[in-house]
Design an enzyme around this catalytic site. Structure first.
Site, short mmCIF file in Angstrom:
data_model
loop_
_atom_site.label_atom_id
_atom_site.label_comp_id
_atom_site.label_asym_id
_atom_site.label_seq_id
_atom_site.Cartn_x
_atom_site.Cartn_y
_atom_site.Cartn_z
N ASP A 18 0.85 -1.19 0.00
CA ASP A 18 0.00 0.00 0.00
C ASP A 18 0.89 1.24 0.00
O ASP A 18 1.69 1.44 0.92
CB ASP A 18 -0.90 -0.02 1.24
N THR B 18 -3.13 5.44 -4.09
CA THR B 18 -2.03 6.15 -3.41
C THR B 18 -0.70 5.92 -4.13
O THR B 18 0.13 6.82 -4.20
CB THR B 18 -1.90 5.68 -1.95
N THR B 19 -0.50 4.72 -4.68
CA THR B 19 0.73 4.46 -5.43
C THR B 19 0.68 5.15 -6.79
O THR B 19 1.65 5.78 -7.21
CB THR B 19 0.91 2.93 -5.63
N ASP C 31 -9.23 -0.32 1.69
CA ASP C 31 -9.13 0.36 0.39
C ASP C 31 -10.35 0.06 -0.48
O ASP C 31 -10.94 0.96 -1.08
CB ASP C 31 -7.86 -0.08 -0.35
#
Length: 532
Positions: A64, A97-98, A390
């Site tokens: 994550d 997020t990545t 998520d």
């Protein structure tokens, strides 16, 4: 000719980096952050082990982006900007997020090349802004909306959940957990209030043994000699001390001249506690849940009155209980008429693995539910919780903004082609900036293919050709290393997540490109130790 000594403007210890040095420092820091986490992108991304300097602290195994970036300490100011955008992405939509960090990193790599060609940062920014508007328009035009068709919308939610979980530890059981996540979110009836969905982690068994429990579970036990099951529960939720009311004046002492006086003091304390319990019972509750400890004597008083008393319910548990049962958290008990009690049909003990928990059935907030995650190790449980969280966040966002787009690099290629077409129609140096923006967008499917061990140059060129031919739903099928139709394969993503990735990455990259000076303030001097 008189030579003047250089003027010292900054305090001793302060540092300043100017022009090219400052820009290079910013680019290097931000690009290093992107390179650190880009190997976690996509369904075949790798995991990272996070370990503190203290060997006794627990380790984390995760892919994550937000969790990784939160754990690493960065000193570079530009790198901190990327860490912040990943945190904002996590708070806003829960996933991507990545992607947002990697896209910002790729934009900065392009900017570094353009600045090396003597293109001014303001020209780059002007081109990027037009490119961002064009990319967003292309993304919006390609979005599908099945919000008015419950059957198709549920299938959209399932596809989004599968896509989100495909890059996580739950990928082996993504069908099972996708169903579980969609059921939990649809119970919210559009409210999107994820506080009503509780996640409990219990060691033992396998991930496949996880399940969705209707109602609310509290990981606590009932007091000694108290009822193990209560029907038509009237719940008083409190945050008050139920230990012995000793004299709590700092530094005070009580001197006595005989043991009898000590007994009198203890009796006075017991009377005070008995009075407090009686005031609690006047509220008409048959279940008392306290955030703090309940000592033996008040526990005995509650047992005598036939009241179920639960101690040390952590603050999150008390807050969620207040939400799902409709009760108020109280600290004083002098006004029973003004206190709102919580209600539920049945409270009973249930066994999960080797642990006893309390199950609240028929709670006032009907959409409340609990996901019980089982797993072999603490690290697996933690990563499964992050993955499921998520998925729940993305699904709750999709319930509010029902539009979806295709995944597998399809949306990025679509936006890149739109920006490339705009660049072809734009005169001047801004067109060069737009082409670099399109190239950065194409890097996302390239990285996804690289992480899966496929020939990214071959796959991305085929994908680009397919989009040029008008096959706008084509993307990368990472199961077989082919270019495929995302509509047929059911690889979908939330429009809201993809839009947020695009806007946040562009804004962060623009902010870093504008920098031409880095000033580090002098550290604050510690006061000298005074010896007495």
């Amino acid at each position: 000719m008189v030579s003047l000594a250089p003027i010292q403007l900054l305090k001793a210890g302060a540092e300043e980096e100017k022009a090219e040095t400052a820009r290079l420092s910013s680019f290097v820091g931000a690009i290093a952050i992107g390179d650190l986490i880009k190997s976690t992108l996509g369904p075949k991304g790798m995991d990272k082990i996070l370990q503190n300097m203290n060997p006794n602290d627990p380790i984390h195994v995760t892919n994550d982006g937000a969790t990784i970036l939160k754990a690493i300490g960065v000193d570079n100011p530009a790198a901190k900007v990327l860490v912040d955008i990943s945190r904002v992405q996590d708070d806003e939509v829960g996933d991507g997020t990545t992607s947002v960090t990697v896209l910002a990193c790729e934009l900065l790599k392009e900017a570094e090349i353009l600045i090396g060609k003597k293109i001014h940062p303001q020209t780059i920014i002007a081109g990027w802004r037009k490119a961002t508007d064009e990319a967003r328009r292309a993304l919006t035009d390609a979005a599908l909306d099945h919000g008015n068709d419950p059957v198709k919308f549920r299938e959209d939610l399932m596809n989004i959940a599968r896509t989100t979980l495909s890059s996580k530890i739950l990928t082996q059981h993504r069908e099972y957990f996708s169903n579980l996540a969609v059921d939990a979110v649809l119970r919210l009836k559009g409210s999107g209030n994820l506080d009503a969905i509780q996640i409990i982690k219990k060691l033992g068994s396998t991930l496949r043994e996880s399940y969705l429990e209707e109602g609310f579970l509290l990981d606590k036990k009932v007091g000694v000699n108290q009822p193990k099951r209560v029907e038509n529960a009237k719940i008083l939720i409190a945050n008050t001390s139920m230990d012995a009311d000793k004299i709590k004046v700092f530094g005070s002492r009580v001197r006595v001249d005989s043991v009898a006086k000590v007994a009198e003091l203890e009796l006075a304390e017991k009377e005070k506690m008995k009075d407090k319990v009686e005031r609690i019972l006047k509220h008409g509750c048959n279940v008392f849940i306290n955030r703090q400890l309940i000592y033996n004597y008040p526990e005995q008083l509650f047992s005598d009155a036939g009241v179920m008393a639960i101690e040390h319910a952590d603050f999150e548990g008390v807050e969620r209980l207040s939400l799902v049962t409709g009760g108020e958290i109280v600290s004083t008990f002098d006004n029973p008429e003004g206190v709102k009690l919580g209600h539920c049909d049945v409270i009973e003990e249930v066994m999960i693995g080797e642990d006893k928990l309390l199950k609240f059935s028929g709670v006032k907030l009907g959409e409340a539910c609990t996901v019980v995650i089982r797993g072999a190790t603490k690290q697996i449980l933690d990563e499964a919780e992050r993955s499921l969280h998520d998925a729940l966040c993305v699904l709750s966002q999709t319930v509010k903004e029902t539009r979806t787009v295709f995944g597998g690099g399809c949306s990025e290629m679509l936006m890149a082609n739109a920006v490339g077409n705009l660049a072809a129609r734009t005169p001047g140096k801004e067109a060069v900036a737009m082409e670099s923006y399109a190239h950065a967008l194409r890097q996302l499917p390239t990285i996804i293919a690289d992480n899966a061990g496929y020939d990214s140059s071959d796959l991305v060129s085929k994908l680009r050709a397919a989009h040029t031919e008008g096959k706008s739903t084509y993307g990368l099928d990472m199961n077989y290393g082919l270019v495929g139709d995302m509509q047929v394969l059911g690889i979908a993503e939330s429009y809201q997540v993809k839009r947020q990735v695009l806007m946040s990455a562009a804004e962060a990259a623009e902010m870093i490109v504008r920098v031409d000076d880095v000033i580090k303030a002098a550290p604050r001097q510690r006061a000298p130790d005074t010896c007495c």
